[in-house]
Scaffold this motif. Structure first.
Motif, mmCIF file in Angstrom:
data_model
loop_
_atom_site.group_PDB
_atom_site.id
_atom_site.type_symbol
_atom_site.label_atom_id
_atom_site.label_comp_id
_atom_site.label_asym_id
_atom_site.label_seq_id
_atom_site.Cartn_x
_atom_site.Cartn_y
_atom_site.Cartn_z
ATOM 1 N N ASN A 131 0.821 -1.203 0.000
ATOM 2 C CA ASN A 131 0.000 0.000 0.000
ATOM 3 C C ASN A 131 0.862 1.263 0.000
ATOM 4 O OD1 ASN A 131 -2.179 -1.765 0.313
ATOM 5 N ND2 ASN A 131 -2.050 -1.652 2.536
ATOM 6 N N LYS A 132 0.436 2.233 -0.755
ATOM 7 C CA LYS A 132 1.112 3.518 -0.779
ATOM 8 C C LYS A 132 0.067 4.623 -0.854
ATOM 9 C CE LYS A 132 5.431 5.424 -2.477
ATOM 10 N NZ LYS A 132 6.634 5.138 -3.309
ATOM 11 N N GLU A 133 0.428 5.783 -0.371
ATOM 12 C CA GLU A 133 -0.525 6.884 -0.286
ATOM 13 C C GLU A 133 0.156 8.168 -0.739
ATOM 14 O OE1 GLU A 133 -2.175 8.979 3.558
ATOM 15 O OE2 GLU A 133 -3.284 7.105 3.230
ATOM 16 N N SER A 168 -0.510 12.272 -0.843
ATOM 17 C CA SER A 168 -1.346 13.349 -0.317
ATOM 18 C C SER A 168 -1.032 14.630 -1.070
ATOM 19 C CB SER A 168 -1.080 13.538 1.182
ATOM 20 O OG SER A 168 -1.838 14.625 1.682
ATOM 21 N N ARG A 223 -4.812 6.614 -2.882
ATOM 22 C CA ARG A 223 -4.295 5.341 -2.369
ATOM 23 C C ARG A 223 -4.164 4.354 -3.520
ATOM 24 N NH1 ARG A 223 -8.001 7.228 1.474
ATOM 25 N NH2 ARG A 223 -7.019 7.719 3.496
ATOM 26 N N TYR A 224 -3.020 3.684 -3.560
ATOM 27 C CA TYR A 224 -2.764 2.761 -4.666
ATOM 28 C C TYR A 224 -1.741 1.715 -4.246
ATOM 29 C CZ TYR A 224 1.263 5.891 -5.179
ATOM 30 O OH TYR A 224 2.381 6.632 -4.940
ATOM 31 N N THR A 278 4.292 11.571 -0.120
ATOM 32 C CA THR A 278 3.882 10.173 -0.217
ATOM 33 C C THR A 278 4.210 9.441 1.076
ATOM 34 O OG1 THR A 278 6.008 9.492 -1.156
ATOM 35 C CG2 THR A 278 4.257 10.098 -2.705
ATOM 36 N N GLU A 281 4.250 5.224 2.667
ATOM 37 C CA GLU A 281 4.063 3.802 2.372
ATOM 38 C C GLU A 281 4.152 2.997 3.658
ATOM 39 O OE1 GLU A 281 7.159 2.143 -0.121
ATOM 40 O OE2 GLU A 281 8.378 3.918 0.279
#
Length: 330
Positions: free
Chosen positions: A252-254, A256, A286-287, A313, A315
Protein backbone atom coordinates in the motif's frame (compact mmCIF):
# COMPACT_ATOMS: atom_id res chain seq x y z
CA UNK A 1 43.12 -21.52 17.56
CA UNK A 2 39.42 -22.18 18.20
CA UNK A 3 36.60 -21.07 15.94
CA UNK A 4 35.57 -18.62 18.65
CA UNK A 5 38.97 -16.94 18.70
CA UNK A 6 39.10 -16.82 14.90
CA UNK A 7 36.04 -14.59 14.87
CA UNK A 8 36.80 -12.11 17.62
CA UNK A 9 36.68 -8.35 17.31
CA UNK A 10 38.22 -8.20 13.86
CA UNK A 11 36.80 -9.69 10.68
CA UNK A 12 38.53 -12.96 9.77
CA UNK A 13 40.86 -13.06 6.81
CA UNK A 14 39.72 -14.66 3.55
CA UNK A 15 41.38 -18.07 4.21
CA UNK A 16 39.75 -18.27 7.64
CA UNK A 17 36.24 -17.60 6.36
CA UNK A 18 35.95 -20.99 4.69
CA UNK A 19 36.33 -22.70 8.07
CA UNK A 20 33.64 -20.61 9.76
CA UNK A 21 29.98 -21.68 9.95
CA UNK A 22 27.58 -20.04 7.53
CA UNK A 23 24.92 -19.98 10.25
CA UNK A 24 25.79 -18.20 13.49
CA UNK A 25 22.71 -19.42 15.37
CA UNK A 26 20.60 -22.41 14.37
CA UNK A 27 17.38 -23.37 16.15
CA UNK A 28 15.28 -26.38 15.15
CA UNK A 29 12.01 -27.47 16.74
CA UNK A 30 12.83 -25.51 19.89
CA UNK A 31 10.12 -25.75 22.52
CA UNK A 32 9.75 -24.54 26.08
CA UNK A 33 6.93 -25.31 28.50
CA UNK A 34 6.96 -23.80 31.97
CA UNK A 35 5.40 -26.16 34.47
CA UNK A 36 2.20 -25.18 36.13
CA UNK A 37 1.29 -25.26 39.79
CA UNK A 38 -1.82 -25.33 41.93
CA UNK A 39 -2.17 -21.59 41.35
CA UNK A 40 -0.76 -21.15 37.85
CA UNK A 41 -1.53 -23.18 34.71
CA UNK A 42 1.14 -24.61 32.46
CA UNK A 43 2.66 -22.00 30.13
CA UNK A 44 3.84 -22.81 26.60
CA UNK A 45 6.49 -20.19 25.84
CA UNK A 46 7.95 -21.60 22.60
CA UNK A 47 6.24 -23.89 20.07
CA UNK A 48 8.74 -25.82 17.92
CA UNK A 49 10.59 -22.71 16.76
CA UNK A 50 12.83 -22.97 13.68
CA UNK A 51 15.27 -20.10 13.13
CA UNK A 52 18.58 -19.59 11.34
CA UNK A 53 20.70 -16.46 11.82
CA UNK A 54 23.34 -16.04 9.08
CA UNK A 55 26.92 -15.34 10.07
CA UNK A 56 27.73 -11.63 9.98
CA UNK A 57 24.12 -10.42 9.94
CA UNK A 58 22.49 -7.76 12.08
CA UNK A 59 19.38 -9.78 12.89
CA UNK A 60 16.23 -8.37 14.50
CA UNK A 61 13.96 -10.50 16.71
CA UNK A 62 10.68 -8.68 17.24
CA UNK A 63 7.48 -9.54 19.03
CA UNK A 64 4.95 -8.25 21.56
CA UNK A 65 5.49 -8.67 25.29
CA UNK A 66 5.23 -12.32 26.29
CA UNK A 67 5.80 -13.57 22.72
CA UNK A 68 8.79 -15.73 23.68
CA UNK A 69 11.77 -13.50 22.77
CA UNK A 70 13.35 -13.53 26.22
CA UNK A 71 12.81 -17.28 26.61
CA UNK A 72 14.58 -17.92 23.31
CA UNK A 73 17.52 -15.70 24.25
CA UNK A 74 17.79 -17.20 27.73
CA UNK A 75 17.91 -20.72 26.26
CA UNK A 76 20.75 -19.67 23.96
CA UNK A 77 22.56 -18.06 26.89
CA UNK A 78 22.18 -21.16 29.06
CA UNK A 79 19.91 -19.46 31.60
CA UNK A 80 16.78 -21.48 30.74
CA UNK A 81 16.56 -25.21 29.95
CA UNK A 82 14.68 -26.03 26.79
CA UNK A 83 11.89 -28.61 26.80
CA UNK A 84 12.47 -29.92 23.28
CA UNK A 85 14.33 -29.30 20.04
CA UNK A 86 17.90 -28.38 19.20
CA UNK A 87 19.93 -25.18 19.26
CA UNK A 88 23.45 -24.48 17.99
CA UNK A 89 25.62 -21.40 18.44
CA UNK A 90 28.52 -21.04 15.99
CA UNK A 91 28.06 -24.71 15.14
CA UNK A 92 28.18 -25.90 18.76
CA UNK A 93 25.18 -27.74 20.20
CA UNK A 94 24.09 -26.08 23.46
CA UNK A 95 23.67 -29.53 25.09
CA UNK A 96 26.59 -31.54 23.70
CA UNK A 97 29.12 -28.69 23.42
CA UNK A 98 27.89 -26.53 26.27
CA UNK A 99 31.20 -24.88 27.10
CA UNK A 100 32.01 -23.85 23.52
CA UNK A 101 28.43 -22.79 22.81
CA UNK A 102 28.44 -20.42 25.78
CA UNK A 103 31.89 -19.15 24.85
CA UNK A 104 30.50 -18.27 21.42
CA UNK A 105 27.83 -15.89 22.65
CA UNK A 106 27.79 -12.63 24.56
CA UNK A 107 24.51 -11.31 25.98
CA UNK A 108 23.76 -7.68 26.84
CA UNK A 109 20.69 -7.73 29.11
CA UNK A 110 18.17 -4.93 29.31
CA UNK A 111 18.98 -4.25 32.97
CA UNK A 112 22.22 -2.52 33.93
CA UNK A 113 24.29 -4.80 36.20
CA UNK A 114 27.41 -2.77 36.84
CA UNK A 115 29.20 -2.44 40.18
CA UNK A 116 29.51 1.33 40.82
CA UNK A 117 32.74 0.90 42.83
CA UNK A 118 34.69 -0.70 39.97
CA UNK A 119 36.31 1.02 37.02
CA UNK A 120 35.50 -0.12 33.47
CA UNK A 121 38.99 -1.64 33.21
CA UNK A 122 38.51 -3.61 36.44
CA UNK A 123 35.04 -4.80 35.40
CA UNK A 124 36.27 -6.10 32.06
CA UNK A 125 39.29 -7.78 33.63
CA UNK A 126 37.01 -9.48 36.17
CA UNK A 127 34.56 -10.56 33.47
CA UNK A 128 37.39 -11.94 31.34
CA UNK A 129 38.64 -13.93 34.32
CA UNK A 130 35.18 -15.41 34.85
CA UNK A 131 35.24 -16.60 31.24
CA UNK A 132 38.69 -18.09 31.70
CA UNK A 133 40.48 -15.73 29.33
CA UNK A 134 44.22 -15.85 30.23
CA UNK A 135 45.73 -12.45 31.16
CA UNK A 136 48.06 -12.59 28.14
CA UNK A 137 45.08 -12.93 25.77
CA UNK A 138 42.91 -10.20 27.24
CA UNK A 139 42.23 -7.15 25.09
CA UNK A 140 40.56 -4.94 27.67
CA UNK A 141 41.83 -1.59 26.42
CA UNK A 142 41.16 -2.53 22.79
CA UNK A 143 37.53 -3.35 23.62
CA UNK A 144 37.10 -0.15 25.62
CA UNK A 145 38.62 1.80 22.74
CA UNK A 146 36.26 0.23 20.19
CA UNK A 147 33.31 1.35 22.29
CA UNK A 148 34.62 4.84 22.93
CA UNK A 149 35.45 4.23 26.59
CA UNK A 150 39.26 4.16 26.59
CA UNK A 151 39.50 7.56 28.29
CA UNK A 152 37.16 6.33 31.06
CA UNK A 153 39.07 3.10 31.75
CA UNK A 154 40.19 4.23 35.22
CA UNK A 155 37.07 6.19 36.20
CA UNK A 156 34.53 4.73 38.62
CA UNK A 157 31.51 3.45 36.75
CA UNK A 158 29.20 5.47 38.99
CA UNK A 159 30.57 8.61 37.30
CA UNK A 160 29.70 7.42 33.77
CA UNK A 161 26.76 8.78 31.82
CA UNK A 162 23.82 6.58 30.89
CA UNK A 163 25.09 6.10 27.35
CA UNK A 164 28.56 5.14 28.58
CA UNK A 165 27.08 2.57 30.95
CA UNK A 166 25.14 1.01 28.08
CA UNK A 167 28.31 0.80 26.01
CA UNK A 168 30.14 -0.68 29.00
CA UNK A 169 27.50 -3.43 29.09
CA UNK A 170 28.35 -4.23 25.47
CA UNK A 171 32.07 -4.22 26.34
CA UNK A 172 31.46 -6.72 29.17
CA UNK A 173 29.72 -9.05 26.75
CA UNK A 174 32.70 -8.88 24.36
CA UNK A 175 35.56 -9.78 26.75
CA UNK A 176 35.72 -13.43 25.64
CA UNK A 177 35.64 -12.49 21.93
CA UNK A 178 32.22 -14.05 21.12
CA UNK A 179 31.32 -14.19 17.43
CA UNK A 180 27.64 -13.74 18.37
CA UNK A 181 26.41 -10.73 20.35
CA UNK A 182 22.84 -10.57 21.70
CA UNK A 183 21.35 -7.18 22.58
CA UNK A 184 18.13 -7.48 24.59
CA UNK A 185 16.26 -4.15 24.46
CA UNK A 186 19.54 -2.21 24.72
CA UNK A 187 18.01 1.24 24.20
CA UNK A 188 14.96 0.93 26.47
CA UNK A 189 14.57 4.22 28.31
CA UNK A 190 17.57 5.79 26.55
CA UNK A 191 17.24 9.19 24.86
CA UNK A 192 17.69 9.66 21.11
CA UNK A 193 21.27 10.93 21.24
CA UNK A 194 22.45 8.04 23.41
CA UNK A 195 20.65 5.55 21.16
CA UNK A 196 22.46 6.93 18.12
CA UNK A 197 25.82 6.69 19.90
CA UNK A 198 25.17 3.08 20.89
CA UNK A 199 24.08 2.06 17.40
CA UNK A 200 27.19 3.62 15.89
CA UNK A 201 29.29 1.34 18.08
CA UNK A 202 27.14 -1.74 17.43
CA UNK A 203 27.27 -1.24 13.66
CA UNK A 204 31.05 -0.93 13.91
CA UNK A 205 31.19 -4.29 15.71
CA UNK A 206 28.92 -5.82 13.07
CA UNK A 207 31.06 -4.40 10.26
CA UNK A 208 34.08 -6.02 11.94
CA UNK A 209 32.44 -9.45 11.64
CA UNK A 210 30.38 -9.87 14.80
CA UNK A 211 26.92 -11.36 14.28
CA UNK A 212 24.38 -9.25 16.19
CA UNK A 213 20.98 -10.46 17.41
CA UNK A 214 18.80 -7.54 18.47
CA UNK A 215 15.47 -7.44 20.28
CA UNK A 216 13.74 -4.09 20.45
CA UNK A 217 10.31 -2.49 20.71
CA UNK A 218 11.52 0.46 18.61
CA UNK A 219 10.38 -0.82 15.23
CA UNK A 220 11.78 2.14 13.30
CA UNK A 221 15.15 1.32 14.85
CA UNK A 222 14.96 -2.30 13.69
CA UNK A 223 13.87 -1.24 10.21
CA UNK A 224 16.92 1.02 9.80
CA UNK A 225 19.52 -1.27 11.39
CA UNK A 226 18.65 -4.89 10.66
CA UNK A 227 19.29 -6.71 7.40
CA UNK A 228 17.01 -9.60 8.43
CA UNK A 229 14.02 -9.61 10.79
CA UNK A 230 12.07 -12.41 12.47
CA UNK A 231 8.74 -11.75 14.17
CA UNK A 232 7.66 -14.06 16.97
CA UNK A 233 4.16 -14.17 18.44
CA UNK A 234 2.61 -16.57 20.94
CA UNK A 235 5.78 -18.66 20.92
CA UNK A 236 5.85 -19.12 17.12
CA UNK A 237 7.95 -17.48 14.41
CA UNK A 238 5.36 -15.98 12.07
CA UNK A 239 7.78 -14.23 9.72
CA UNK A 240 11.51 -14.40 8.98
CA UNK A 241 12.74 -12.53 5.93
CA UNK A 242 15.15 -9.87 4.78
CA UNK A 243 14.00 -6.44 5.91
CA UNK A 244 13.44 -5.32 2.32
CA UNK A 245 11.30 -8.34 1.51
CA UNK A 246 9.31 -8.01 4.73
CA UNK A 247 8.50 -4.37 4.00
CA UNK A 248 7.08 -5.37 0.62
CA UNK A 249 4.42 -7.53 2.27
CA UNK A 250 2.12 -4.53 2.44
CA UNK A 251 1.92 -3.09 -1.05
CA UNK A 252 0.00 0.00 0.00
CA UNK A 253 1.11 3.52 -0.78
CA UNK A 254 -0.53 6.88 -0.29
CA UNK A 255 -0.05 10.22 -2.03
CA UNK A 256 -1.35 13.35 -0.32
CA UNK A 257 -1.92 16.45 -2.47
CA UNK A 258 -2.65 19.84 -0.89
CA UNK A 259 -3.92 22.62 -3.14
CA UNK A 260 -4.60 26.31 -2.60
CA UNK A 261 -8.16 26.13 -3.99
CA UNK A 262 -11.17 25.23 -1.85
CA UNK A 263 -12.78 22.17 -3.43
CA UNK A 264 -16.35 20.96 -3.01
CA UNK A 265 -15.76 17.85 -5.10
CA UNK A 266 -12.97 15.93 -6.77
CA UNK A 267 -12.02 17.44 -10.17
CA UNK A 268 -13.21 15.34 -13.08
CA UNK A 269 -9.68 14.68 -14.41
CA UNK A 270 -8.77 13.01 -11.12
CA UNK A 271 -11.92 10.99 -10.42
CA UNK A 272 -10.66 7.84 -12.14
CA UNK A 273 -7.95 7.58 -9.44
CA UNK A 274 -10.60 7.50 -6.70
CA UNK A 275 -9.07 10.07 -4.30
CA UNK A 276 -10.54 11.08 -0.96
CA UNK A 277 -11.23 14.80 -0.47
CA UNK A 278 -10.22 16.00 3.01
CA UNK A 279 -10.73 19.46 4.55
CA UNK A 280 -11.70 20.97 1.20
CA UNK A 281 -8.15 21.36 -0.08
CA UNK A 282 -6.41 18.00 0.33
CA UNK A 283 -6.73 14.98 -1.95
CA UNK A 284 -5.50 11.56 -0.79
CA UNK A 285 -4.74 8.97 -3.45
CA UNK A 286 -4.29 5.34 -2.37
CA UNK A 287 -2.76 2.76 -4.67
CA UNK A 288 -0.58 -0.34 -4.83
CA UNK A 289 3.12 0.54 -4.88
CA UNK A 290 3.83 -2.30 -7.31
CA UNK A 291 1.46 -0.74 -9.87
CA UNK A 292 3.23 2.66 -9.68
CA UNK A 293 0.59 4.91 -11.33
CA UNK A 294 2.45 8.06 -10.22
CA UNK A 295 3.37 9.26 -13.72
CA UNK A 296 -0.24 9.11 -14.90
CA UNK A 297 -1.40 10.67 -11.64
CA UNK A 298 1.00 13.62 -11.90
CA UNK A 299 -0.08 14.15 -15.52
CA UNK A 300 -3.74 14.22 -14.41
CA UNK A 301 -2.91 16.67 -11.60
CA UNK A 302 -1.25 18.95 -14.17
CA UNK A 303 -4.30 18.67 -16.42
CA UNK A 304 -6.57 19.69 -13.51
CA UNK A 305 -4.78 23.07 -13.34
CA UNK A 306 -4.84 23.02 -9.54
CA UNK A 307 -2.31 25.11 -7.62
CA UNK A 308 -0.29 22.55 -5.70
CA UNK A 309 0.90 23.69 -2.26
CA UNK A 310 2.29 20.39 -0.95
CA UNK A 311 2.84 16.89 -2.27
CA UNK A 312 3.96 13.95 -0.13
CA UNK A 313 3.88 10.17 -0.22
CA UNK A 314 3.66 7.57 2.51
CA UNK A 315 4.06 3.80 2.37
CA UNK A 316 3.72 0.91 4.75
CA UNK A 317 6.49 0.65 7.32
CA UNK A 318 7.59 -2.10 9.69
CA UNK A 319 5.08 -1.01 12.31
CA UNK A 320 2.16 -1.56 9.91
CA UNK A 321 3.44 -5.03 9.02
CA UNK A 322 4.15 -5.90 12.66
CA UNK A 323 0.62 -4.93 13.71
CA UNK A 324 -0.94 -6.83 10.82
CA UNK A 325 0.98 -10.01 11.64
CA UNK A 326 0.55 -9.92 15.42
CA UNK A 327 -3.00 -8.59 15.63
CA UNK A 328 -5.24 -10.94 17.56
CA UNK A 329 -7.94 -12.46 15.39
CA UNK A 330 -11.44 -11.92 16.73
Amino acid sequence: MSKVQQSNLAAPSAPDRAALPETAVSVEGLGKVYRGSSRMPEKVALKEVDLNIPRGSLFGLLGPNGAGKSTLINILAGLVTKTSGQAKIWGYDIDRDTRMARASIGVVPQELNIDPFFTPFELLELQAGLYGVPPAERRTMEILGMLGLADKAKAYTRTLSGGMRRRLMVAKAMVHFPPVLVLDEPTAGVDIELRQQLWTQVKALNDAGTTVLLTTHYLEEAEQLCDTIAIINDGEVIACESTKKLLKRLDNKELSLTVSEELTEVPESLRSFGPELVDGNRLIFRYRASESPVADLLHAINESRLSVVDLRTEEADLEDIFLQLTRKKS
